[in-house]
Design a protein around this motif. Sequence first.
Motif: not given
Length: 199
Positions: A137-138, A141-142, A144-145, A193, A196
């Motif tokens: 998940a982390i 998320s990175d 995606e950022t 996304n 993820a």
Amino acid sequence: MVISSHFSPAAILILILFTTHPNCLSARKILSSDTDTEFIKTSCDATTYPDLCFATFSSYATQIQANPKILAAKSLSVALNTTLSASQSLTDLCKTQGLKPKEEAALHDCVEEMSDSVDEFRRSISEMEESEGKSFAIRMSDVETWVSAALTDEDTCMDGFSENEMDGDVKATVKTTIEKVTQLTSVSLAFVNQYAGSK
Ligand SMILES: *[C@@H]1O[C@H](CO)[C@@H](O)[C@H](O)[C@H]1NC(C)=O
């Protein structure tokens, strides 16, 4: 039909199919990798640019199969390569004779912004390959950022040409170049996304 007495009904059907469909051969080719192509189609339909998406990724259908991770990784690689080639085009454009100082400055900023995007895509690609350390998940998320940051860099590049006095050929060329990068980045973000959310 006169020929009907010499052919079985099945043969006639085949004959009709082939004579009325000049593109039979390509239709057969698409059918042979049906499920792989269908996955790309469905994934692309969930993006903002389904046609560009399908045109870009359908040629990788056999490689991608129905694997959202491979699709996301491939989209990052496509976005990276498109950004690199955009950066080269902008660098070439910078050498055009007779540029206004403001155009030259804006082009210079764009080249820097594309260089930041390149770093963000490279980081994202290597992060996707990593399996130690961070949780899934982390990690996602990175990624995606970073891909979102690349989209922002592309917007910032275009903003540099927003003044009226910049209307002209240079702006039009930059717009076409950056638009393609932006659309493929947006598709890539959608695929990241999707991946993820797949676990
Ligand atoms: C991107 O470019 C690299 C280096 O030229 C190449 O190996 C890779 O296959 C390209 N990726 C795609 C998706 O075209």
